[in-house]
Motif scaffolding. Structure first.
Motif, PDB file in Angstrom:
ATOM      1  N   TYR A  82       4.503 -15.350 -46.750  1.00  0.00           N
ATOM      2  CA  TYR A  82       3.851 -14.051 -46.870  1.00  0.00           C
ATOM      3  C   TYR A  82       3.663 -13.427 -45.490  1.00  0.00           C
ATOM      4  N   THR A  83       4.016 -12.146 -45.388  1.00  0.00           N
ATOM      5  CA  THR A  83       4.028 -11.485 -44.080  1.00  0.00           C
ATOM      6  C   THR A  83       2.708 -10.816 -43.737  1.00  0.00           C
ATOM      7  N   TYR A  84       1.809 -10.716 -44.698  1.00  0.00           N
ATOM      8  CA  TYR A  84       0.520 -10.095 -44.383  1.00  0.00           C
ATOM      9  C   TYR A  84      -0.542 -10.677 -45.304  1.00  0.00           C
ATOM     10  N   ASN A  85      -1.776 -10.591 -44.880  1.00  0.00           N
ATOM     11  CA  ASN A  85      -2.892 -11.048 -45.694  1.00  0.00           C
ATOM     12  C   ASN A  85      -3.338  -9.918 -46.612  1.00  0.00           C
ATOM     13  N   GLY A  86      -4.186 -10.249 -47.564  1.00  0.00           N
ATOM     14  CA  GLY A  86      -4.743  -9.210 -48.408  1.00  0.00           C
ATOM     15  C   GLY A  86      -5.613  -8.257 -47.603  1.00  0.00           C
ATOM     16  N   ASN A  87      -5.772  -7.038 -48.101  1.00  0.00           N
ATOM     17  CA  ASN A  87      -6.632  -6.065 -47.440  1.00  0.00           C
ATOM     18  C   ASN A  87      -7.391  -5.279 -48.491  1.00  0.00           C
ATOM     19  N   GLU A  88      -8.093  -4.243 -48.066  1.00  0.00           N
ATOM     20  CA  GLU A  88      -8.930  -3.513 -49.013  1.00  0.00           C
ATOM     21  C   GLU A  88      -8.113  -2.695 -50.007  1.00  0.00           C
ATOM     22  N   PHE A  89      -6.834  -2.496 -49.715  1.00  0.00           N
ATOM     23  CA  PHE A  89      -5.983  -1.733 -50.632  1.00  0.00           C
ATOM     24  C   PHE A  89      -5.228  -2.634 -51.612  1.00  0.00           C
ATOM     25  N   ARG A  90      -4.821  -3.822 -51.130  1.00  0.00           N
ATOM     26  CA  ARG A  90      -4.058  -4.751 -51.964  1.00  0.00           C
ATOM     27  C   ARG A  90      -4.591  -6.153 -51.711  1.00  0.00           C
ATOM     28  N   SER A  91      -5.130  -6.775 -52.755  1.00  0.00           N
ATOM     29  CA  SER A  91      -5.771  -8.074 -52.626  1.00  0.00           C
ATOM     30  C   SER A  91      -4.735  -9.177 -52.456  1.00  0.00           C
ATOM     31  N   ALA A  92      -5.127 -10.264 -51.812  1.00  0.00           N
ATOM     32  CA  ALA A  92      -4.256 -11.432 -51.680  1.00  0.00           C
ATOM     33  C   ALA A  92      -3.992 -12.097 -53.022  1.00  0.00           C
ATOM     34  N   THR A  93      -4.751 -11.757 -54.047  1.00  0.00           N
ATOM     35  CA  THR A  93      -4.505 -12.307 -55.384  1.00  0.00           C
ATOM     36  C   THR A  93      -3.391 -11.562 -56.106  1.00  0.00           C
ATOM     37  N   GLY A  94      -2.926 -10.437 -55.529  1.00  0.00           N
ATOM     38  CA  GLY A  94      -1.911  -9.632 -56.176  1.00  0.00           C
ATOM     39  C   GLY A  94      -2.458  -8.455 -56.959  1.00  0.00           C
ATOM     40  N   ALA A  95      -3.763  -8.273 -56.942  1.00  0.00           N
ATOM     41  CA  ALA A  95      -4.384  -7.157 -57.658  1.00  0.00           C
ATOM     42  C   ALA A  95      -4.595  -5.973 -56.714  1.00  0.00           C
ATOM     43  N   PRO A  96      -4.723  -4.755 -57.242  1.00  0.00           N
ATOM     44  CA  PRO A  96      -5.134  -3.628 -56.395  1.00  0.00           C
ATOM     45  C   PRO A  96      -6.481  -3.935 -55.760  1.00  0.00           C
ATOM     46  N   GLY A  97      -6.628  -3.601 -54.474  1.00  0.00           N
ATOM     47  CA  GLY A  97      -7.874  -3.870 -53.773  1.00  0.00           C
ATOM     48  C   GLY A  97      -8.963  -2.892 -54.161  1.00  0.00           C
ATOM     49  N   PRO A  98     -10.192  -3.130 -53.661  1.00  0.00           N
ATOM     50  CA  PRO A  98     -11.329  -2.271 -54.022  1.00  0.00           C
ATOM     51  C   PRO A  98     -11.166  -0.835 -53.553  1.00  0.00           C
ATOM     52  N   LYS A  99     -10.322  -0.585 -52.557  1.00  0.00           N
ATOM     53  CA  LYS A  99     -10.112   0.775 -52.078  1.00  0.00           C
ATOM     54  C   LYS A  99      -8.671   1.240 -52.314  1.00  0.00           C
ATOM     55  N   TYR A 100      -8.020   0.601 -53.292  1.00  0.00           N
ATOM     56  CA  TYR A 100      -6.656   1.044 -53.624  1.00  0.00           C
ATOM     57  C   TYR A 100      -6.686   2.521 -54.014  1.00  0.00           C
ATOM     58  N   TRP A 101      -5.685   3.258 -53.577  1.00  0.00           N
ATOM     59  CA  TRP A 101      -5.593   4.680 -53.907  1.00  0.00           C
ATOM     60  C   TRP A 101      -4.126   5.031 -54.161  1.00  0.00           C
ATOM     61  N   GLN A 102      -3.924   6.112 -54.868  1.00  0.00           N
ATOM     62  CA  GLN A 102      -2.595   6.716 -54.943  1.00  0.00           C
ATOM     63  C   GLN A 102      -2.774   8.198 -55.227  1.00  0.00           C
ATOM     64  N   ASN A 103      -1.839   8.969 -54.764  1.00  0.00           N
ATOM     65  CA  ASN A 103      -1.918  10.415 -54.945  1.00  0.00           C
ATOM     66  C   ASN A 103      -1.459  10.799 -56.339  1.00  0.00           C
ATOM     67  N   ARG A 104      -1.655  12.058 -56.687  1.00  0.00           N
ATOM     68  CA  ARG A 104      -1.386  12.510 -58.057  1.00  0.00           C
ATOM     69  C   ARG A 104      -0.663  13.852 -58.016  1.00  0.00           C
ATOM     70  N   ALA A 105       0.252  14.038 -58.966  1.00  0.00           N
ATOM     71  CA  ALA A 105       0.973  15.305 -59.085  1.00  0.00           C
ATOM     72  C   ALA A 105       1.000  15.731 -60.551  1.00  0.00           C
ATOM     73  N   ASP A 106       0.428  16.895 -60.853  1.00  0.00           N
ATOM     74  CA  ASP A 106       0.468  17.485 -62.194  1.00  0.00           C
ATOM     75  C   ASP A 106       1.421  18.674 -62.172  1.00  0.00           C
ATOM     76  N   TYR A 107       2.158  18.861 -63.263  1.00  0.00           N
ATOM     77  CA  TYR A 107       3.211  19.871 -63.298  1.00  0.00           C
ATOM     78  C   TYR A 107       3.040  20.800 -64.495  1.00  0.00           C
ATOM     79  N   VAL A 108       3.230  22.084 -64.245  1.00  0.00           N
ATOM     80  CA  VAL A 108       3.410  23.084 -65.306  1.00  0.00           C
ATOM     81  C   VAL A 108       4.775  23.710 -65.046  1.00  0.00           C
ATOM     82  N   ILE A 109       5.684  23.596 -66.024  1.00  0.00           N
ATOM     83  CA  ILE A 109       7.067  24.003 -65.806  1.00  0.00           C
ATOM     84  C   ILE A 109       7.514  24.936 -66.931  1.00  0.00           C
ATOM     85  N   HIS A 110       8.188  26.008 -66.568  1.00  0.00           N
ATOM     86  CA  HIS A 110       8.875  26.883 -67.512  1.00  0.00           C
ATOM     87  C   HIS A 110      10.354  26.888 -67.139  1.00  0.00           C
TER      88      HIS A 110
END
Length: 876
Positions: free
Chosen positions: A45-73
């Motif tokens: 493993y090249t890095y340890n767990g952090n607040e975004f991605r836990s060492a257990t493989g779960a999203p960390g307590p501060k995991y985030w992702q951006n969002r895109a909503d679309y209205v299309i004609h």
């Protein structure tokens, strides 16, 4: 996306036809090159767990992702085959970083003649090479709506990407803005096998994807993910809600991702009633049948209609439209009493109980199984579209070949809808890690196929046979971006090898219970999020309770090979009643568990499984097996679940010999074979011969036609239902050799021409008696499938070695191993011939099993014609 209908099948056919030598030349030494320190290196493993991605493989307590909503004609112009669109993207920045610029995807630009994708396509073409060109996106305007102000955007288009440079950076942790883009593009007829249009007798079928500017992903791993769209690499997209409107001619049926919002405005009362019936039916209900398609009064609306769809929490939407669509549907039963709708649209040319009339049954079946086994299906509708695209997936809708039938239709439908779990629900980065969607999906496809309709279409994979190609000299690591993987290996690196690894991990390392728990945990943790490979590795280790770094390293990051062997058997104190000492060897770099079938001389059998950790001390291991009589045989991997490149040393048998009778020669055995076939006179009397055979490869039935005419005319043609032209067309006329591959003329070296010219001989055995063919008879007979056989080795004048196994009783050829010297060294192919039947007084094998490119290819002869009067017109 499925490669079974294209690249994998395509290169399989090439290998059968002799274009490529099987990529299976292996160094078969007895010297071990295994090093346990490489396999069990503690640094993985090249890095340890952090607040975004836990060492257990779960999203960390501060995991985030951006969002895109679309209205299309969007409006479809069927006269000019164009789409005019207007999209408003609401983009929310949940990252801790202020964003001074944004990146969007403009995938239609790959269809421009000056695109980077075209520049990197081979001149010989291919699945992802454009067959014609468009102007890509015509961007009419780009506006930014931010802090209540609308202004023209400062933007730059670079190939398939657009950068918008903001005057005011988008605030971190919740800042949002809107992007308003007006655009248009021409729908390509063939869109890198992901979209396009097909002309049927009742009108065009439009399959529309990558049809609006889409946000690139900004994540905590790389920031902006801006790898250009070159064709092989698929997509990495943000999640959001979609509200979209499609305006099209009123005589068309439009289907799309999500749920139709205005059925009363676009459907007739009859269609609505039939659709409502389908929502409550486990049997397929026809909504728009073949008579409705050609009846102009069935849909009396005029002009254009606007179809309104909504899709929630998705990463993309796609749609299809045609006046040629038949349409049927049925209810999908989901866990917890929930329901969705399965539906299919297809032209009349594709209808039939062995074809698309079963599509909705297949859609319903695979989604119900996946929902029960892994994670509930999350969309209200699942739509299968028949068209020009061989196989491509989008949320809630997939495009499959209108030519697919039977097993092939099940295979492509099951595969494409499996993608609604990977990567539609689990949103991995397909541009970098194709195995995280294609490999995972291929794995669950196999699990599904084994169950669907009591295994109607299931065929077990023979990993031992696949090893010759999967781990050949041209092998590439799984952990390679798709645009770097060679086209003829993409099906292995992205699809079959990851799936095989998961099967081994499930069955032999973790066991089904621990594996399934870990795999479901991974899906649940990362549903509608963006996992990395390390998140998967960590999750499987933590949920499965096993250090798997050794396995992940060798399977995903290397091209190491597996070669397990039985070295020998001794008995404790030379007393068979005290037990046996069995010595095993690991001769190549890969380590895996060892599974053995052991048979004693009394006929009793036993299965022994040893963990991979026996190889932690080195490449040789001896263990005691409790028995009170002699061991008759040991077979490593009796079920062929492991990709062992050298299966010859997997078998140990108590020595049993039978010498060749005195005075018998190789020539005697060959003459006996000729006599068994019908005699030299009958063979020489054949002036022309035609053989039609069918072989099933994956989900596809492939037809082979072989024609021969004296003195030196030969034709071979290979066709498959999903291919628009013959995959292989070979014509030999004397010294002239012409080879076409998917319609492209191929240049051949003199050596390759000689190989094809040798194929032009109807009965090669007649040549074996010539003086320039060297023939050697092995001094010992061998036991092959309960039959004693003579082993004759023939060396041809052009350097081939052919080892033939002839039945001592019937004289017939049962097995042949041909070894050819190629650019990578010696390459061997094997052929088993059985089920001999007489045609015009000559025996022909009607079942032929060949091993090519690591695949067992079972060819069933359907028709043989002898002296039917073939002419030169049959050899063009």
């Amino acid at each position: 996306m499925t490669l079974r209908k294209c690249k994998v099948l395509y290169f399989f056919l090439m290998a059968v036809a002799g274009f490529f030598l099987p990529a299976g030349a292996q160094q078969m030494g007895t010297e071990s090159i295994y090093d346990q320190h490489e396999v069990w290196n503690p640094v993985f493993y090249t890095y340890n767990g952090n607040e975004f991605r836990s060492a257990t493989g779960a999203p960390g307590p501060k995991y985030w992702q951006n969002r895109a909503d679309y209205v299309i004609h969007a409006t479809l112009d069927t006269t000019n085959h164009t789409i005019t669109g207007d999209v408003v993207i609401t983009y929310r920045n949940n990252s801790p970083d202020a964003l001074p610029f944004l990146w969007l995807q403009l995938d239609q630009n790959i269809y421009r003649k000056d695109s980077r994708g075209e520049a990197t396509s081979p001149v010989t073409g291919g699945r992802f090479a454009n067959k014609s060109f468009t102007q890509g996106y015509e961007i009419k305007s780009v506006e930014i709506i931010q802090d209540g102000k609308t202004e023209k955007a400062d933007y730059l288009v670079n190939d398939t990407r657009m950068q918008i440079r903001l005057h005011t950076p988008l605030k971190a942790q919740g800042g949002s803005l809107q992007i308003h883009i007006r655009y248009a593009f021409e729908v390509p007829q063939y869109g890198t096998d992901r979209m396009g249009r097909l002309l049927t007798k009742n009108g065009w079928i439009y399959e529309i994807a990558q049809w609006y500017p889409r946000m690139e992903v900004y994540d905590d791993v790389l920031g902006w993910n801006t790898i250009p769209y070159l064709g092989a690499g698929e997509f990495y997209l943000e999640y959001g809600d979609f509200d979209y409107y499609i305006t099209a001619p009123a005589n068309m049926i439009v289907v799309g991702s999500g749920e139709l919002q205005n059925p009363t405005q676009v459907l007739t009362p009859t269609e609505i009633a039939r659709l409502n019936k389908a929502r409550n039916s486990d049997e397929t209900v026809m909504i728009h049948d073949s008579t409705d398609v050609i009846n102009p009064n069935f849909r009396p609306m005029k002009g254009n209609l606007t179809w309104h769809f909504k899709m929630f929490n998705a990463r993309d939407v796609s749609w299809a439209a045609s006046k040629a669509f038949m349409w049927d549907a049925a209810r999908i039963n989901l866990p917890n009493g929930k329901h969705a709708l399965a539906q299919s649209v297809y032209p009349v040319e594709s209808a039939g109980h062995d074809a698309w009339s079963r599509s909705t049954e297949f859609v319903k079946g695979c989604i119900e199984l996946y929902s029960q086994e892994w994670y509930p299906y999350t969309y209200p509708v699942a739509t299968n579209v028949a068209g020009i695209v061989n196989g491509m997936e989008y949320p809630g809708i997939v495009f499959c070949s209108y030519r697919s039938r039977g097993r092939g239709l099940w295979g492509v439908t099951n595969h494409e809808f499996g993608h609604n779990w990977f990567p539609m629900i689990v949103g991995s980065n397909e541009r970098k890690y194709p195995w995280m969607d294609e490999g995972f999906n291929t794995f669950i496809n196999d699990v599904d196929t084994k169950v669907f309709n009591h295994g109607e279409f299931y065929r077990k994979t023979d990993a031992e046979r696949e090893a010759q190609y999967m781990f050949g000299e041209n092998a590439e690591p799984i952990m390679t971006i798709p645009d770097v993987i060679q086209a003829n290996y993409l099906g292995v690196a992205a699809y079959s090898k990851p799936a095989m690894g998961l099967h081994i991990l499930r069955k032999y390392i973790l066991g089904p219970d621990r594996f399934d728990y870990g795999f479901r945990t991974y899906i649940r943790r990362w549903a509608f999020k963006h996992p990395t490979p390390w998140d998967f590795f960590h999750t499987m280790e933590n949920a499965g309770g096993e250090d798997l770094s050794w396995f992940f390293r060798e399977w995903f990051f290397t091209t190491w090979k597996l070669d397990q062997a039985v070295e020998g058997v001794k008995y404790v104190d030379d007393d068979t009643t005290k037990g046996a000492l069995i010595t095993l060897a690991n001769l190549q770099k890969m380590a895996l568990p060892v599974v053995m079938a052991i048979q004693l001389t009394d006929g009793s059998t036993d299965t022994v499984q040893l963990p991979a950790e026996i190889w932690q001390r080195g490449g040789e291991w001896t263990f005691k097996y409790d028995c009170n009589r002699r061991i008759a045989s040991i077979v490593i991997d009796p079920e062929h679940d492991f990709p062992d490149i050298n299966p010859d040393n997997n078998v140990w048998r108590m020595k049993e010999e039978k010498p060749v009778p005195p005075g018998v020669s190789a020539t005697d055995i060959i003459q006996k074979y000729i006599q068994a076939l019908g005699g030299a006179d009958k063979l020489n009397a054949v002036q022309d011969l035609s053989i039609t055979s069918v072989a099933s490869f994956g989900d596809e039935d492939v037809t082979f036609i072989n024609r021969y005419k004296k003195p030196h005319d030969y034709l071979m043609e290979v066709t498959a239902p999903s291919l628009q032209q013959p995959a292989v067309h070979i014509v030999v006329k004397g010294d002239s050799v012409r080879v076409q591959q998917m319609g492209n003329e191929m240049s051949l070296s003199p050596d390759r021409k000689k190989i094809f010219q040798r194929e032009a001989v109807m009965f090669p055995v007649l040549s074996y008696l010539k003086n320039d063919y060297q023939k050697t008879l092995a001094p010992q007979m061998e036991y092959l499938d309960s039959t004693w056989v003579y082993v004759v080795t023939i060396h041809t004048p052009d350097g081939q070695e052919i080892k033939n196994y002839y039945s001592a009783n019937s004289g017939l050829l049962l097995k042949s191993v041909t070894t050819t010297q190629g650019p990578m060294g010696s390459v061997s192919t094997e052929q088993i011939t059985t089920d001999y039947r007489p045609v015009n007084g000559i025996l022909f094998p009607f079942t032929i099993v060949s091993n090519s490119m690591g695949q067992d290819i079972k060819m069933q002869v359907k028709e043989i014609k002898v002296n039917s009067g073939l002419t030169d017109a049959d050899f063009k």
